[in-house]
Scaffold this active site. Structure first.
Site, PDB file in Angstrom:
ATOM      1  N   CYS A  49      40.449  23.738 -15.547  1.00 10.20           N
ATOM      2  CA  CYS A  49      40.524  24.444 -14.322  1.00 10.20           C
ATOM      3  C   CYS A  49      40.411  25.900 -14.522  1.00 10.20           C
ATOM      4  O   CYS A  49      40.637  26.411 -15.710  1.00 10.20           O
ATOM      5  CB  CYS A  49      41.857  24.244 -13.656  1.00 10.20           C
ATOM      6  SG  CYS A  49      42.390  22.736 -13.169  1.00 10.20           S
ATOM      7  N   ARG A  85      33.863  26.157 -17.784  1.00 17.64           N
ATOM      8  CA  ARG A  85      34.980  25.338 -18.019  1.00 17.64           C
ATOM      9  C   ARG A  85      34.967  23.954 -17.505  1.00 17.64           C
ATOM     10  O   ARG A  85      35.882  23.297 -17.937  1.00 17.64           O
ATOM     11  CB  ARG A  85      36.467  26.325 -17.605  1.00 17.64           C
ATOM     12  CG  ARG A  85      36.528  27.490 -18.149  1.00 17.64           C
ATOM     13  CD  ARG A  85      37.724  28.275 -17.648  1.00 17.64           C
ATOM     14  NE  ARG A  85      39.008  27.509 -17.745  1.00 17.64           N
ATOM     15  CZ  ARG A  85      39.767  27.942 -18.998  1.00 17.64           C
ATOM     16  NH1 ARG A  85      39.363  28.599 -19.849  1.00 17.64           N
ATOM     17  NH2 ARG A  85      40.707  27.353 -18.946  1.00 17.64           N
ATOM     18  N   TRP A 133      39.624  20.908 -12.098  1.00 15.96           N
ATOM     19  CA  TRP A 133      38.950  20.019 -12.774  1.00 15.96           C
ATOM     20  C   TRP A 133      40.227  18.877 -12.575  1.00 15.96           C
ATOM     21  O   TRP A 133      40.999  18.728 -12.848  1.00 15.96           O
ATOM     22  CB  TRP A 133      38.759  20.188 -14.326  1.00 15.96           C
ATOM     23  CG  TRP A 133      38.058  19.265 -14.891  1.00 15.96           C
ATOM     24  CD1 TRP A 133      36.668  19.228 -15.163  1.00 15.96           C
ATOM     25  CD2 TRP A 133      38.628  18.210 -16.016  1.00 15.96           C
ATOM     26  NE1 TRP A 133      36.428  18.222 -15.936  1.00 15.96           N
ATOM     27  CE2 TRP A 133      37.434  17.788 -16.658  1.00 15.96           C
ATOM     28  CE3 TRP A 133      39.920  17.952 -16.438  1.00 15.96           C
ATOM     29  CZ2 TRP A 133      37.488  16.596 -17.451  1.00 15.96           C
ATOM     30  CZ3 TRP A 133      39.977  17.072 -17.234  1.00 15.96           C
ATOM     31  CH2 TRP A 133      38.935  16.434 -17.860  1.00 15.96           C
ATOM     32  N   ASN A 136      46.773  25.437 -13.335  1.00 13.49           N
ATOM     33  CA  ASN A 136      45.787  24.702 -14.332  1.00 13.49           C
ATOM     34  C   ASN A 136      46.932  24.056 -15.361  1.00 13.49           C
ATOM     35  O   ASN A 136      47.799  24.836 -15.884  1.00 13.49           O
ATOM     36  CB  ASN A 136      45.040  25.959 -15.414  1.00 13.49           C
ATOM     37  CG  ASN A 136      44.192  24.986 -16.413  1.00 13.49           C
ATOM     38  OD1 ASN A 136      44.122  23.985 -16.541  1.00 13.49           O
ATOM     39  ND2 ASN A 136      43.646  25.957 -17.171  1.00 13.49           N
ATOM     40  N   GLY A 137      46.689  22.828 -15.731  1.00 11.80           N
ATOM     41  CA  GLY A 137      47.666  22.118 -16.662  1.00 11.80           C
ATOM     42  C   GLY A 137      47.802  20.722 -16.004  1.00 11.80           C
ATOM     43  O   GLY A 137      47.580  20.209 -14.878  1.00 11.80           O
ATOM     44  N   GLU A 182      28.044  14.527 -35.249  1.00  9.28           N
ATOM     45  CA  GLU A 182      27.600  15.694 -34.251  1.00  9.28           C
ATOM     46  C   GLU A 182      26.264  15.403 -33.446  1.00  9.28           C
ATOM     47  O   GLU A 182      26.289  15.811 -32.388  1.00  9.28           O
ATOM     48  CB  GLU A 182      27.528  17.095 -35.047  1.00  9.28           C
ATOM     49  CG  GLU A 182      27.526  18.114 -34.463  1.00  9.28           C
ATOM     50  CD  GLU A 182      28.508  18.647 -33.019  1.00  9.28           C
ATOM     51  OE1 GLU A 182      29.451  17.735 -32.952  1.00  9.28           O
ATOM     52  OE2 GLU A 182      28.326  19.391 -32.388  1.00  9.28           O
ATOM     53  N   LYS A 202      26.454  15.322 -29.468  1.00  9.22           N
ATOM     54  CA  LYS A 202      25.423  16.317 -28.495  1.00  9.22           C
ATOM     55  C   LYS A 202      24.663  15.598 -27.525  1.00  9.22           C
ATOM     56  O   LYS A 202      24.601  16.004 -26.450  1.00  9.22           O
ATOM     57  CB  LYS A 202      24.526  17.049 -29.294  1.00  9.22           C
ATOM     58  CG  LYS A 202      24.929  18.608 -30.103  1.00  9.22           C
ATOM     59  CD  LYS A 202      25.491  19.485 -29.400  1.00  9.22           C
ATOM     60  CE  LYS A 202      26.846  19.590 -28.847  1.00  9.22           C
ATOM     61  NZ  LYS A 202      28.015  19.876 -29.656  1.00  9.22           N
ATOM     62  N   GLU A 217      26.704  13.857 -24.672  1.00 13.09           N
ATOM     63  CA  GLU A 217      27.318  14.703 -23.769  1.00 13.09           C
ATOM     64  C   GLU A 217      26.565  15.375 -22.894  1.00 13.09           C
ATOM     65  O   GLU A 217      26.907  15.788 -21.471  1.00 13.09           O
ATOM     66  CB  GLU A 217      28.456  15.760 -24.370  1.00 13.09           C
ATOM     67  CG  GLU A 217      27.948  16.694 -25.224  1.00 13.09           C
ATOM     68  CD  GLU A 217      28.855  17.721 -26.112  1.00 13.09           C
ATOM     69  OE1 GLU A 217      29.968  17.918 -25.176  1.00 13.09           O
ATOM     70  OE2 GLU A 217      28.670  18.223 -27.023  1.00 13.09           O
ATOM     71  N   HIS A 219      26.512  -4.818 -40.721  1.00 13.05           N
ATOM     72  CA  HIS A 219      27.813  -5.614 -40.570  1.00 13.05           C
ATOM     73  C   HIS A 219      28.019  -5.900 -38.821  1.00 13.05           C
ATOM     74  O   HIS A 219      29.166  -6.119 -38.621  1.00 13.05           O
ATOM     75  CB  HIS A 219      28.940  -4.806 -41.188  1.00 13.05           C
ATOM     76  CG  HIS A 219      28.766  -4.727 -42.613  1.00 13.05           C
ATOM     77  ND1 HIS A 219      29.040  -5.621 -43.473  1.00 13.05           N
ATOM     78  CD2 HIS A 219      28.744  -3.764 -43.499  1.00 13.05           C
ATOM     79  CE1 HIS A 219      28.737  -5.635 -44.732  1.00 13.05           C
ATOM     80  NE2 HIS A 219      28.642  -4.543 -44.608  1.00 13.05           N
ATOM     81  N   LYS A 239      35.031  22.705 -20.994  1.00 14.58           N
ATOM     82  CA  LYS A 239      34.793  23.384 -22.091  1.00 14.58           C
ATOM     83  C   LYS A 239      36.073  23.430 -23.085  1.00 14.58           C
ATOM     84  O   LYS A 239      35.900  22.998 -24.225  1.00 14.58           O
ATOM     85  CB  LYS A 239      34.456  24.950 -21.955  1.00 14.58           C
ATOM     86  CG  LYS A 239      34.371  25.747 -23.127  1.00 14.58           C
ATOM     87  CD  LYS A 239      32.886  25.387 -23.676  1.00 14.58           C
ATOM     88  CE  LYS A 239      32.676  26.222 -25.162  1.00 14.58           C
ATOM     89  NZ  LYS A 239      31.584  25.498 -25.995  1.00 14.58           N
TER      90      LYS A 239
HETATM   91  C1  AGP Z   1      31.519  19.624 -28.364  1.00 17.98           C
HETATM   92  O1  AGP Z   1      30.258  19.874 -27.668  1.00 17.98           O
HETATM   93  C2  AGP Z   1      32.627  19.433 -27.111  1.00 17.98           C
HETATM   94  N1  AGP Z   1      32.486  20.005 -26.027  1.00 17.98           N
HETATM   95  C3  AGP Z   1      34.124  19.122 -27.372  1.00 17.98           C
HETATM   96  O2  AGP Z   1      33.847  17.881 -28.393  1.00 17.98           O
HETATM   97  C4  AGP Z   1      34.860  20.173 -28.304  1.00 17.98           C
HETATM   98  O3  AGP Z   1      34.419  20.463 -29.642  1.00 17.98           O
HETATM   99  C5  AGP Z   1      36.142  19.512 -28.263  1.00 17.98           C
HETATM  100  O4  AGP Z   1      36.883  19.576 -26.992  1.00 17.98           O
HETATM  101  C6  AGP Z   1      37.306  20.577 -29.297  1.00 17.98           C
HETATM  102  O5  AGP Z   1      37.255  21.874 -28.645  1.00 17.98           O
HETATM  103  P1  AGP Z   1      37.920  22.994 -29.350  1.00 17.98           P
HETATM  104  O6  AGP Z   1      36.958  23.189 -30.583  1.00 17.98           O
HETATM  105  O7  AGP Z   1      37.835  24.206 -28.437  1.00 17.98           O
HETATM  106  O8  AGP Z   1      39.174  22.721 -29.901  1.00 17.98           O
END
Ligand code: AGP
Length: 612
Positions: A2, A27, A76, A102-103, A485, A489, A492, A508, A607
């Site tokens: 949020c 976010r 969110w 938020n939370g 990674e 990418k 997501e 396997h 984010k």
């Molecule tokens: C990566 O593209 C993501 N958005 C996500 O995996 C991110 O790296 C993860 O949530 C960790 O976030 P931070 O580095 O802010 O702790």
């Protein structure tokens, strides 16, 4: 997560709120809303499901909500589906208290029952409505002021929160409180702001105070007071934000993600430069002196998502170069077990945002056990930065796209640099070796630039695979870390199912998933392991897979076992993730664009993940 914006001053509050919420869109959110204390003395609430543009349309860009004080929110969904009813702000039954949050309030069910028994009614499924009514309850029951009512609520709730609250009896004032969810207060001339993150208010103020855990604030126009949980006024340091608001703007690029990919050379250059003094590696700015470093017996890296992948990518360097055992763990796993920790080990918490709930909880658990903690973060003043014993900053600047690119690259080089400093403190590298490694580190930005110059070829390849159903990334050792990674990418932002596999594990089980035309991306940067992974690619190709090989210049024979080959410049074997990730980021980006998806704000993602 949020986003929160609050404003008290002389401008049109609704415009400031809409503008600020727009800056927090990155976010992640699914509904929005705002409450403005009107010029006629009445507070109006407007909420909307979906994009912020719906809220803008509903309020005619804020015109229907004239007033100089207000709170806004992008939600969110956690408790209750995304809907107008569940959107914030929420208010007490008589609109005495209006709040955004938020939370997550963990004990909201129990609190709701208590409030129901006191006659409160509930219209939404949210924990926020519960906390709003709890504030109202204490405020009336004890006949106390806003700060005391909020403090009583803070003591009673469990969980995490950033709260922004307005009281009917205190027009023009906004109250804020936080625990484990970020909140800043920005100061201006006859005006002040509250926000989840700096970009929301940067256009108006560069003087920012970071609200600490279990602290509160009251703002009214230019008057700001901070309080501790006892309700005593406390002083707070003002931080001058030095980066430009353009850093958080698209600046002519179609998306933040592609802009941020192009900012990688700078992020890497700036971060590396911050650790080099007179040609030598130097972490003394983080108080990580040779004495501290040489006492480290083992290294544990804790993080989530891409930050976790950084740990996987550097663990070989730490073990081989420093002669120090290195364990990499997901924060969300580590925090729920009692790991056997060596009293002399150090634990590094990697986080772009510095606010990720699991990483922060893992940090706190580790501190309680008196183990050295090091935060490696991008956001200055974030919770992990404040609470770690030692802080290492990456200098990537604000990262807006949900999918991390430049921050990941900056984290990698910060960790390479840290490993070099550790190896040096442990006398595992001499001066000559140190200079060679620094030379390679400093060469990375120009090599990344070279890769960016070749982006059209990746764009063409991405257009061929935009309708792929499954993609597999395989590699061994460091190449497996790169695969993780690359795969994250892709999934997501393109919503294509993809997996990263240790190449040796394919046979396997996983190989049975391959169908005619399935794309398999082989990462082949570790000279000592290339042949083995090439054999796995051949096995995949025999079963109908389409092979993309990603390797270093010189390994031209890999073209015999692949359908499409991408080359990266040669570098030190530990540094290949910094180069190999660039074509993979571009590949994901162009697929997402080809599919017409919301590249910067992929569905269901936030984010910074400030809830468990
Ligand atoms: C990566 O593209 C993501 N958005 C996500 O995996 C991110 O790296 C993860 O949530 C960790 O976030 P931070 O580095 O802010 O702790």
């Amino acid at each position: 997560m949020c986003g929160i914006v609050g404003y008290s001053g002389f401008r049109d509050a609704s415009k400031i709120l809409l503008e600020g919420l727009g800056k927090l869109e990155y976010r992640g959110y699914d509904s929005s809303g705002m409450a403005v204390y009107g010029l006629d003395g009445k507070t109006r609430i407007v909420k909307a499901k979906g994009r912020l543009k719906v809220l803008r349309e509903k309020t005619l860009d804020g015109e229907t909500l004239p007033g100089h004080t207000g709170i806004g929110h992008t939600r969110w969904a956690t408790h209750g589906e995304p809907s107008e009813n569940n959107a914030h702000p929420h208010c007490s039954d008589d609109s005495n208290v209006i709040a955004v949050h938020n939370g997550i309030i963990e004990n909201y069910v129990e609190l709701k029952e208590k409030l129901l028994s006191k006659g409160y009614k509930f219209y939404s499924e949210t924990d926020t409505e519960v906390v709003t009514k709890l504030i109202d309850y204490y405020y009336k029951k004890y006949n106390i002021g806003p700060i005391d009512a909020i403090a009583k609520t803070m003591v009673r709730v469990r969980g995490s929160y950033a709260l922004c609250v307005m009281f009917k009896d205190y027009p023009g004032e906004i109250y804020a409180a936080r625990k484990d969810s970020p909140l800043i207060v920005a100061l201006g001339e006859k005006e002040s702001f509250i926000a989840s993150d700096v970009p929301a208010v940067l256009k108006y103020s560069r003087d920012v105070c970071y609200l600490g855990n279990l602290e509160m604030a009251r703002i009214k126009e230019g008057d700001v007071t901070f309080y501790n949980l006892n309700g005593d006024a406390v002083d707070k340091e003002v931080t001058k934000i030095t980066w430009d608001s353009e850093c958080a703007e698209k600046g002519g690029w179609e998306h933040f993600m592609i802009k941020e990919i192009h900012e990688e050379p700078k992020a890497v250059r700036d971060t590396v430069a911050s650790f080099i003094k007179d040609g030598s590696i130097d972490f003394s700015a983080s108080n990580l002196t040779d004495e501290v470093l040489s006492s480290i017996s083992a290294l544990r890296i804790i993080a989530c998502g891409s930050s976790y992948h950084v740990g996987e990518a550097v663990k070989r360097m730490v073990e081989e170069l420093c002669g120090v055992a290195c364990i990499v763990e997901y924060a969300s796993e580590y925090r729920y077990r009692t790991a056997i920790l060596d009293p002399d080990e150090a634990v590094i918490f990697i986080s772009q945002s510095g606010e990720t709930a699991d990483t922060l909880a893992a940090l706190r658990i580790t501190k309680e056990r008196n183990i050295k903690t090091i935060g490696l973060v991008n956001v200055v003043g974030s919770a992990i930065a404040r609470e770690s014993d030692y802080v290492i900053y990456t200098l990537a600047g604000p990262e807006i796209a949900v999918a991390t690119t430049k921050a990941y690259s900056a984290q990698l080089v910060a960790m390479y640099s840290f490993a070099l400093a550790l190896a040096k403190a442990k006398k595992r590298v001499d001066e000559k070796k140190e200079k060679e490694i620094i030379y390679e580190l400093e060469s990375l930005p120009s090599k990344i630039e070279r890769l960016l110059d070749e982006k059209e070829r990746i764009q063409w390849f991405a257009s061929k695979f935009s309708s792929a159903k499954d993609v597999f990334f395989i590699g061994r050792g460091i190449d497996w870390a790169i695969s993780m990674e690359g795969s994250l990418k892709l999934k997501e932002i393109s919503y294509i199912h993809s997996e990263a596999y240790a190449a040796g594990e394919l046979k396997h089980g996983t190989i049975s998933l391959l169908e005619d035309g399935t794309l398999v991306v082989g990462i082949l940067t570790d000279d000592s392991l290339i042949e083995k992974t090439v054999s796995n690619l051949t096995e995949c190709r025999t079963r109908g897979a389409y092979i993309m090989a990603l390797t270093t210049y010189g390994h031209y024979s890999t073209e015999d076992s692949s359908d499409f080959t991408v080359y990266i410049p040669r570098t030190l074997k530990y540094f290949t993730p910094s180069l190999a990730i660039v074509p993979l980021q571009l590949f994901s980006y162009y697929i997402s664009v080809a599919k017409g998806l919301d590249v910067d704000k992929p569905r269901n993602l936030a984010k910074s993940v400030t809830v468990e």
